[in-house]
Every structure is written in structure tokens, then in C-alpha cells.
Design an enzyme around this catalytic site. Structure first.
Site, mmCIF file in Angstrom:
data_model
loop_
_atom_site.group_PDB
_atom_site.id
_atom_site.type_symbol
_atom_site.label_atom_id
_atom_site.label_comp_id
_atom_site.label_asym_id
_atom_site.label_seq_id
_atom_site.Cartn_x
_atom_site.Cartn_y
_atom_site.Cartn_z
ATOM 1 N N PRO A 25 36.577 49.409 45.099
ATOM 2 C CA PRO A 25 37.033 48.262 44.307
ATOM 3 C C PRO A 25 37.184 48.635 42.844
ATOM 4 C CG PRO A 25 35.176 47.670 45.727
ATOM 5 C CD PRO A 25 35.286 49.156 45.773
ATOM 6 N N LYS A 26 38.132 47.986 42.169
ATOM 7 C CA LYS A 26 38.321 48.179 40.730
ATOM 8 C C LYS A 26 37.608 47.043 40.009
ATOM 9 C CE LYS A 26 41.680 49.066 37.100
ATOM 10 N NZ LYS A 26 40.911 48.257 36.133
ATOM 11 N N TRP A 27 36.547 47.398 39.297
ATOM 12 C CA TRP A 27 35.714 46.405 38.635
ATOM 13 C C TRP A 27 36.332 45.978 37.311
ATOM 14 C CZ3 TRP A 27 31.563 44.601 41.314
ATOM 15 C CH2 TRP A 27 31.245 45.325 42.463
ATOM 16 N N GLY A 178 41.713 44.924 41.491
ATOM 17 C CA GLY A 178 42.480 45.904 42.227
ATOM 18 C C GLY A 178 41.622 46.897 42.968
#
Length: 368
Positions: A25-27, A178
Site C-alpha cells: 500500500p502507498k501510505w 495508491g
């Protein structure tokens, strides 16, 4: 020990279906490198500036939960419980933590505590992991951080593109923006765009270099009309477009907020372009074109010290095709780090093939 520059990412469209990648996951938080050596803990930002004093609760959690000697790459975040009872990342609340007053920092540390999620390993004990492939870094990090339940966490990963696409769709509701893709065989390269990022929208971190006043602005009630935006190329600040859609109240707030940055044009990176105010060479701001004859394109120059994240649809040459949408300030970014390399580059395609229907050998209408 710091300074260490984090590995960077290049924007791409869509989750890669081929190649050996690990997806995660894109934090949506502050990029943060954690350095721990016993009781010594240092937190540094994407641009290597110290973050330690702003997050005392994270420092305490690191001492309690992480190995005694370790260097990690990860993200600081703040999550708040919504009215539906679900937690969601809140970037705006996280930004409030960067405050000069210790009393306010301590109050916010208790009121809106931050967490840290680790997603890469740089060193463990006496060993550096920078030259090792991500497969080895991830395996060692997983073993070292087993059992974390917060405020420190280990990010999840998958090698399945289909699962990554599902994350891309599902996790947005939790405030994530994202998916990241890391080459399994790649080492950790400082300040290199080795990773790929797949975001829900095209965004760019740009430098605010000036503004134009709104057509209804008066000396008694000044209003901002548009922000002039720039990106660095070969060490020079280039004009890339404008951001202009604001409410009247926001126009008044912005023009007041930006006054301390106003500077003489002679002291501005674009001062050398004054002679071109009617010629319109490429990327020069405030110049006339055949579409803007008669318009007042003069602007108020600002020292290029603030960074803004904008949303845009696509590029035309080296400029935004349309007005970019103001998204948020990025006070954690250095202006000099904002360059063209961060932009998504569309796959080139021959317009003649579109016009001729060359991609439709059946000669139909293209809907088959």
C-alpha cells in the site's frame, strides 16, 4: 547515522502485470527514516531534515517496540476514527504536528498521536542492507519486526498483481492513495527513482513562484487570482503552469499568507526573463501568446520557498495542459527536489494511426 536519502519512486499508470515486483500500500503521510542505536533515536524526513522533536510518542514507541540497533524506511501517519467507526489517514492533521512550540507538540502527541509503518530495512545490528536485494531486506525486516501491533507497524506486501489492484480499489476508503511496486532484485538506492508508484490521480509537487491578482481585487480587498507554478530542470526553475480555482475567502487567505515571500523581480529566478514579456519563449511566465493578447499577465514574484501538491490531467510539452488543482501544501518537501522526473510520462503513440484507423484491421468502427 543520518543523513541518509530515501529511495524514490516514479509514477506509472496501472499496476505492472509483468516483472518481478513486491507490491505494498502507498501510505499518505510523512516519509521518515528511523535510526535507533540503543536509547538514541533519530527521525529524519524525505529531505533529511530532523523530525524527532515533533513526534515524541513515536520515539517512545520505537524504543519499546523496535530492535536496539536498526535503520528503517517508512512513513509517519495520523489516523482518526470517523463517524462510521472506521479509522482513516488524515494528512492535514499530521501537518499540524510540525510546530515550533514544545507545549503544542506535546498536546498534539496526546490528542492526535502518530504512528509509524515500516516498509524497508537499511541496517540491522552491525550489518548494512543497502546493497542487498529487496527480497533479503524484506525477509530480515519481517523476522526483526514480527508481532508489531502499533503504534509501530510493518506494512503488508504481495507479489500478486491482482491482489495489488484490489488493494488499489479498496484501500482508498481508508485514506491511502495508491500502491507501490518494488523490484525484488533491486538494492536500496539512495535518492534514485527505483520504485514505481501507482496513484489514484496524477499529482505533482511543484514550487510556488508567484501569483497574479484576481480581476476583482482592489487595494482595500486584495484577492489572489492564480498561483504561478514551477519545476526545476538542470538547476533552473522552469514555469510549468498555474493553479487558479479558489473560493473568494480562500483567495483572500492565500494572498495574505504569501505576502512574506514577495520579492523584487531582480532577486527572482525568473528576473532574467523580463526582456521577453511580449515574445513568449518556451516556459517563460508572464508572456503573451496569440491566445492572450491584451490580457494583463504581470505577476507578483515570490521567493521559491514553498511547495504545493497539485492535481493535473495531462501535459502539453513541458507544461500542464490545463489549470492544475490546488491539493495541499507540502512543507515537508524541499523546493529544489521538485523536478520533471516525478511526472508520469504517457506512452507515446502515433496520431496518424488514430486518424487512419490503422489499429482496426477489420476496417470497422472500432467498437467490436
Amino acid at each position: 547515522m543520518p543523513p541518509v536519502q530515501p529511495m524514490l519512486a516514479k509514477a506509472v499508470k496501472g499496476v505492472p502485470q509483468k516483472g518481478d515486483y513486491s507490491f505494498e500500500p502507498k501510505w499518505d503521510g510523512f516519509r521518515c527514516l528511523v535510526f535507533r542505536d540503543g536509547d538514541e533515536v533519530e527521525l529524519t524526513s524525505r529531505n533529511t531534515k530532523p523530525l524527532t522533536r515533533y513526534f515524541p510518542e513515536v520515539v517512545a514507541a520505537i524504543k519499546e517496540q523496535l530492535p536496539e540497533r536498526i535503520v528503517l524506511d517508512g512513513e509517519l501517519f495520523v489516523a482518526l476514527r470517523s463517524s462510521s467507526g472506521r479509522d482513516r489517514l488524515e494528512f492535514e492533521v499530521l501537518q499540524e504536528r510540525i510546530h515550533p512550540a514544545k507545549s503544542r507538540v506535546d498536546m498534539l502527541a496526546e490528542k492526535t498521536p502518530a504512528g509509524f509503518v515500516a516498509f524497508d530495512l537499511l541496517a540491522l545490528g552491525d550489518e548494512s542492507y543497502l546493497e542487498r536485494p529487496f527480497t533479503e531486506r524484506r525477509a530480515a525486516m519481517t523476522e526483526a519486526l514480527t508481532g508489531l501491533t502499533g503504534p509501530c507497524f510493518l506494512t503488508r506486501t504481495t507479489r500478486d498483481p491482482a491482489e495489488a489492484e484490489q488493494w488499489f480499489a479498496d484501500f482508498e476508503g481508508a485514506g491511502l492513495d495508491g500502491v507501490m511496486a518494488k523490484p525484488l532484485a533491486a538494492p536500496y538506492e539512495q535518492n534514485a527513482r527505483t520504485m514505481l508508484k501507482i496513484k489514484h490521480e496524477r499529482t505533482a509537487d511543484v514550487v510556488v513562484a508567484g501569483y497574479r491578482e484576481h480581476k476583482t481585487s482592489t487595494p482595500e480587498s486584495p484577492l489572489l487570482g492564480s498561483l504561478l507554478l514551477g519545476l526545476y530542470a538542470d538547476g533552473e526553475l522552469q514555469h510549468i503552469g498555474v493553479s487558479a480555482s479558489f473560493t473568494a475567502a480562500r483567495r483572500a487567505e492565500l494572498i495574505e499568507e504569501l505576502q512574506p515571500l514577495v520579492c523584487p523581480i531582480e532577486d527572482h529566478p525568473w528576473g532574467k526573463w523580463q526582456e521577453f514579456l511580449t515574445a513568449n519563449p518556451e516556459r517563460v511566465p508572464g508572456t503573451q501568446s496569440r491566445w492572450s493578447q491584451g490580457k494583463d499577465l504581470s505577476f507578483v514574484p515570490l521567493r521559491p520557498e514553498r511547495v504545493l501538491e497539485v492535481k493535473y490531467d495531462h501535459m502539453e510539452g513541458r507544461r500542464f495542459r490545463h489549470t492544475a488543482q490546488f491539493k495541499r501544501w507540502r512543507d515537508d518537501r524541499d523546493p529544489e527536489s521538485c523536478g520533471y522526473e516525478q511526472l508520469e510520462e504517457p506512452v507515446s503513440y502515433d496520431l496518424a494511426r488514430v486518424l487512419s484507423g490503422a489499429d482496426n484491421p477489420a476496417g470497422g468502427d472500432g467498437d467490436d
